[in-house]
Design a protein around this motif. Structure first.
Motif, PDB file in Angstrom:
ATOM      1  N   LEU A   1       0.811  -1.212   0.000  1.00  0.00           N
ATOM      2  CA  LEU A   1       0.000   0.000   0.000  1.00  0.00           C
ATOM      3  C   LEU A   1       0.849   1.269   0.000  1.00  0.00           C
ATOM      4  CD1 LEU A   1      -2.466  -1.218   2.774  1.00  0.00           C
ATOM      5  CD2 LEU A   1      -2.638  -1.564   0.298  1.00  0.00           C
ATOM      6  N   ASN A   2       0.339   2.299  -0.668  1.00  0.00           N
ATOM      7  CA  ASN A   2       1.018   3.597  -0.699  1.00  0.00           C
ATOM      8  C   ASN A   2       0.569   4.449   0.494  1.00  0.00           C
ATOM      9  OD1 ASN A   2      -1.542   4.591  -1.405  1.00  0.00           O
ATOM     10  ND2 ASN A   2      -1.036   4.713  -3.583  1.00  0.00           N
ATOM     11  N   ALA A   3       0.979   5.693   0.545  1.00  0.00           N
ATOM     12  CA  ALA A   3       0.676   6.573   1.676  1.00  0.00           C
ATOM     13  C   ALA A   3      -0.822   6.819   1.843  1.00  0.00           C
ATOM     14  CB  ALA A   3       1.417   7.902   1.524  1.00  0.00           C
ATOM     15  N   ALA A   4      -1.598   6.690   0.776  1.00  0.00           N
ATOM     16  CA  ALA A   4      -3.048   6.882   0.844  1.00  0.00           C
ATOM     17  C   ALA A   4      -3.762   5.625   1.336  1.00  0.00           C
ATOM     18  CB  ALA A   4      -3.583   7.293  -0.527  1.00  0.00           C
ATOM     19  N   GLY A   5      -3.000   4.554   1.583  1.00  0.00           N
ATOM     20  CA  GLY A   5      -3.616   3.302   2.030  1.00  0.00           C
ATOM     21  C   GLY A   5      -4.200   2.472   0.902  1.00  0.00           C
ATOM     22  N   GLU A   6      -3.868   2.836  -0.322  1.00  0.00           N
ATOM     23  CA  GLU A   6      -4.348   2.133  -1.518  1.00  0.00           C
ATOM     24  C   GLU A   6      -3.241   1.252  -2.078  1.00  0.00           C
ATOM     25  OE1 GLU A   6      -7.474   2.365  -2.734  1.00  0.00           O
ATOM     26  OE2 GLU A   6      -7.959   3.660  -1.043  1.00  0.00           O
ATOM     27  N   PRO A   7      -3.602   0.165  -2.774  1.00  0.00           N
ATOM     28  CA  PRO A   7      -2.556  -0.635  -3.427  1.00  0.00           C
ATOM     29  C   PRO A   7      -1.721   0.234  -4.362  1.00  0.00           C
ATOM     30  CG  PRO A   7      -4.635  -1.818  -3.426  1.00  0.00           C
ATOM     31  CD  PRO A   7      -4.933  -0.414  -2.939  1.00  0.00           C
ATOM     32  N   ASP A   8      -0.396   0.116  -4.261  1.00  0.00           N
ATOM     33  CA  ASP A   8       0.500   0.903  -5.100  1.00  0.00           C
ATOM     34  C   ASP A   8       0.296   0.482  -6.555  1.00  0.00           C
ATOM     35  OD1 ASP A   8       2.826   1.801  -6.592  1.00  0.00           O
ATOM     36  OD2 ASP A   8       3.766   2.191  -4.669  1.00  0.00           O
ATOM     37  N   PRO A   9      -0.075   1.413  -7.456  1.00  0.00           N
ATOM     38  CA  PRO A   9      -0.356   1.045  -8.846  1.00  0.00           C
ATOM     39  C   PRO A   9       0.870   0.557  -9.613  1.00  0.00           C
ATOM     40  CG  PRO A   9      -0.390   3.434  -8.571  1.00  0.00           C
ATOM     41  CD  PRO A   9      -0.260   2.842  -7.198  1.00  0.00           C
ATOM     42  N   VAL A  10       2.058   0.845  -9.140  1.00  0.00           N
ATOM     43  CA  VAL A  10       3.276   0.397  -9.824  1.00  0.00           C
ATOM     44  C   VAL A  10       3.518  -1.099  -9.567  1.00  0.00           C
ATOM     45  CG1 VAL A  10       5.790   0.695  -9.925  1.00  0.00           C
ATOM     46  CG2 VAL A  10       4.306   2.686  -9.732  1.00  0.00           C
ATOM     47  N   VAL A  11       3.020  -1.599  -8.451  1.00  0.00           N
ATOM     48  CA  VAL A  11       3.267  -2.983  -8.053  1.00  0.00           C
ATOM     49  C   VAL A  11       2.309  -3.907  -8.801  1.00  0.00           C
ATOM     50  CG1 VAL A  11       3.311  -4.606  -6.123  1.00  0.00           C
ATOM     51  CG2 VAL A  11       4.080  -2.258  -5.780  1.00  0.00           C
ATOM     52  N   ASP A  12       2.834  -4.592  -9.805  1.00  0.00           N
ATOM     53  CA  ASP A  12       2.029  -5.571 -10.538  1.00  0.00           C
ATOM     54  C   ASP A  12       2.779  -6.892 -10.617  1.00  0.00           C
ATOM     55  OD1 ASP A  12       3.584  -5.913 -13.055  1.00  0.00           O
ATOM     56  OD2 ASP A  12       3.070  -3.823 -13.371  1.00  0.00           O
ATOM     57  N   GLY A  13       2.047  -7.958 -10.854  1.00  0.00           N
ATOM     58  CA  GLY A  13       2.610  -9.303 -10.834  1.00  0.00           C
ATOM     59  C   GLY A  13       3.579  -9.629 -11.950  1.00  0.00           C
ATOM     60  N   SER A  14       3.679  -8.780 -12.971  1.00  0.00           N
ATOM     61  CA  SER A  14       4.646  -9.052 -14.032  1.00  0.00           C
ATOM     62  C   SER A  14       6.037  -8.542 -13.678  1.00  0.00           C
ATOM     63  CB  SER A  14       4.188  -8.438 -15.349  1.00  0.00           C
ATOM     64  OG  SER A  14       4.179  -7.028 -15.252  1.00  0.00           O
ATOM     65  N   THR A  15       6.115  -7.601 -12.744  1.00  0.00           N
ATOM     66  CA  THR A  15       7.385  -6.989 -12.367  1.00  0.00           C
ATOM     67  C   THR A  15       7.786  -7.299 -10.931  1.00  0.00           C
ATOM     68  OG1 THR A  15       6.826  -5.184 -13.869  1.00  0.00           O
ATOM     69  CG2 THR A  15       8.630  -4.794 -12.351  1.00  0.00           C
ATOM     70  N   PHE A  16       6.791  -7.512 -10.074  1.00  0.00           N
ATOM     71  CA  PHE A  16       7.035  -7.709  -8.648  1.00  0.00           C
ATOM     72  C   PHE A  16       6.333  -8.964  -8.146  1.00  0.00           C
ATOM     73  CE2 PHE A  16       7.290  -3.151  -9.417  1.00  0.00           C
ATOM     74  CZ  PHE A  16       8.467  -2.810  -8.767  1.00  0.00           C
ATOM     75  N   GLN A  17       6.806  -9.452  -6.996  1.00  0.00           N
ATOM     76  CA  GLN A  17       6.117 -10.515  -6.274  1.00  0.00           C
ATOM     77  C   GLN A  17       6.506 -10.424  -4.808  1.00  0.00           C
ATOM     78  OE1 GLN A  17       7.484 -14.119  -8.167  1.00  0.00           O
ATOM     79  NE2 GLN A  17       9.335 -14.234  -6.961  1.00  0.00           N
ATOM     80  N   VAL A  18       5.687 -11.039  -3.955  1.00  0.00           N
ATOM     81  CA  VAL A  18       6.027 -11.064  -2.545  1.00  0.00           C
ATOM     82  C   VAL A  18       7.214 -12.006  -2.367  1.00  0.00           C
ATOM     83  CG1 VAL A  18       4.364 -12.900  -1.986  1.00  0.00           C
ATOM     84  CG2 VAL A  18       5.145 -11.355  -0.198  1.00  0.00           C
ATOM     85  N   SER A  19       8.168 -11.601  -1.549  1.00  0.00           N
ATOM     86  CA  SER A  19       9.268 -12.501  -1.200  1.00  0.00           C
ATOM     87  C   SER A  19       8.954 -13.042   0.189  1.00  0.00           C
ATOM     88  CB  SER A  19      10.619 -11.785  -1.212  1.00  0.00           C
ATOM     89  OG  SER A  19      10.676 -10.773  -0.237  1.00  0.00           O
ATOM     90  N   VAL A  20       9.122 -14.349   0.353  1.00  0.00           N
ATOM     91  CA  VAL A  20       8.836 -15.000   1.630  1.00  0.00           C
ATOM     92  C   VAL A  20       9.999 -15.925   1.941  1.00  0.00           C
ATOM     93  CG1 VAL A  20       7.220 -16.451   2.918  1.00  0.00           C
ATOM     94  CG2 VAL A  20       6.355 -14.913   1.133  1.00  0.00           C
ATOM     95  N   ALA A  21      10.614 -15.715   3.095  1.00  0.00           N
ATOM     96  CA  ALA A  21      11.737 -16.547   3.540  1.00  0.00           C
ATOM     97  C   ALA A  21      11.401 -17.067   4.943  1.00  0.00           C
ATOM     98  CB  ALA A  21      13.034 -15.759   3.547  1.00  0.00           C
ATOM     99  N   PRO A  22      10.824 -18.276   5.014  1.00  0.00           N
ATOM    100  CA  PRO A  22      10.423 -18.805   6.317  1.00  0.00           C
ATOM    101  C   PRO A  22      11.589 -19.389   7.100  1.00  0.00           C
ATOM    102  CG  PRO A  22       9.794 -20.334   4.587  1.00  0.00           C
ATOM    103  CD  PRO A  22      10.413 -19.130   3.915  1.00  0.00           C
ATOM    104  N   GLY A  23      11.483 -19.269   8.429  1.00  0.00           N
ATOM    105  CA  GLY A  23      12.464 -19.895   9.305  1.00  0.00           C
ATOM    106  C   GLY A  23      12.156 -21.387   9.435  1.00  0.00           C
ATOM    107  N   ALA A  24      13.011 -22.081  10.155  1.00  0.00           N
ATOM    108  CA  ALA A  24      12.837 -23.521  10.354  1.00  0.00           C
ATOM    109  C   ALA A  24      11.499 -23.791  11.033  1.00  0.00           C
ATOM    110  CB  ALA A  24      13.977 -24.079  11.200  1.00  0.00           C
ATOM    111  N   GLY A  25      10.775 -24.768  10.516  1.00  0.00           N
ATOM    112  CA  GLY A  25       9.494 -25.146  11.094  1.00  0.00           C
ATOM    113  C   GLY A  25       8.305 -24.723  10.255  1.00  0.00           C
ATOM    114  N   ILE A  26       8.546 -23.912   9.225  1.00  0.00           N
ATOM    115  CA  ILE A  26       7.473 -23.488   8.314  1.00  0.00           C
ATOM    116  C   ILE A  26       8.003 -23.564   6.885  1.00  0.00           C
ATOM    117  CG2 ILE A  26       6.161 -21.491   7.489  1.00  0.00           C
ATOM    118  CD1 ILE A  26       5.586 -20.661  10.222  1.00  0.00           C
TER     119      ILE A  26
END
Length: 154
Positions: free
Chosen positions: A79-104
């Motif tokens: 989300l941007n400062a207005a609390g809205e999804p950032d329009p620049v963030v799209d699935g062709s250029t960005f993705q969530v990065s997730v690095a779980p610790g041991a146990g997940i």
């Protein structure tokens, strides 16, 4: 003397025209850099649970939980400062990065979605961020979210 001013004036006019032509051409640059996201908050929404927010300072509000020996699906919004999804963030250029610790473990189900699968009860640190795919770096985070792995009720 008059002739010298005439030459100087012509040179000045020619230089001014050249400068205008160069500056007008610069506006048509087709290789301008792509816009950067202006994310100030990450919102992680687990299936069947309340959203967890992470600020740009890494402050976490809410609790992300996964049942022991179970899974929990989630989605992430940036989300941007207005609390809205950032329009620049799209699935062709960005993705969530997730690095779980041991146990997940983490399985991606979309650019901004996945599932966490937990083992035994306890608390496990998981890093979440906004990955710029092409440049292979995070534009937001990664920040640690402590995931509560809860034992099933007796």
């Amino acid at each position: 003397m008059h002739q010298m001013f005439s030459i100087t004036r012509r040179r000045f006019a020619a230089l001014a025209i050249a400068a205008l032509a160069l500056s007008a051409g610069a506006c048509k640059d087709s290789t301008s850099p792509e816009a950067e996201p202006e994310v100030v908050t990450m919102r992680i929404t687990p299936a069947g649970g309340a959203a967890v927010t992470v600020s740009s300072t890494g402050a976490v509000t809410g609790t992300l939980s996964v049942p022991a020996a179970g899974t929990r699906a989630f989605t992430v919004e940036f989300l941007n400062a207005a609390g809205e999804p950032d329009p620049v963030v799209d699935g062709s250029t960005f993705q969530v990065s997730v690095a779980p610790g041991a146990g997940i473990t983490f399985v991606r189900t979309g650019p901004f979605a996945g599932t966490l699968t937990a083992g035994a009860a306890g608390t496990v640190a998981v890093q979440f961020g906004l990955l710029h795919i092409e440049e292979n770096h995070n534009d937001f985070g990664p920040f640690t979210v402590n995931v509560s792995v809860s034992a099933p009720a007796p």
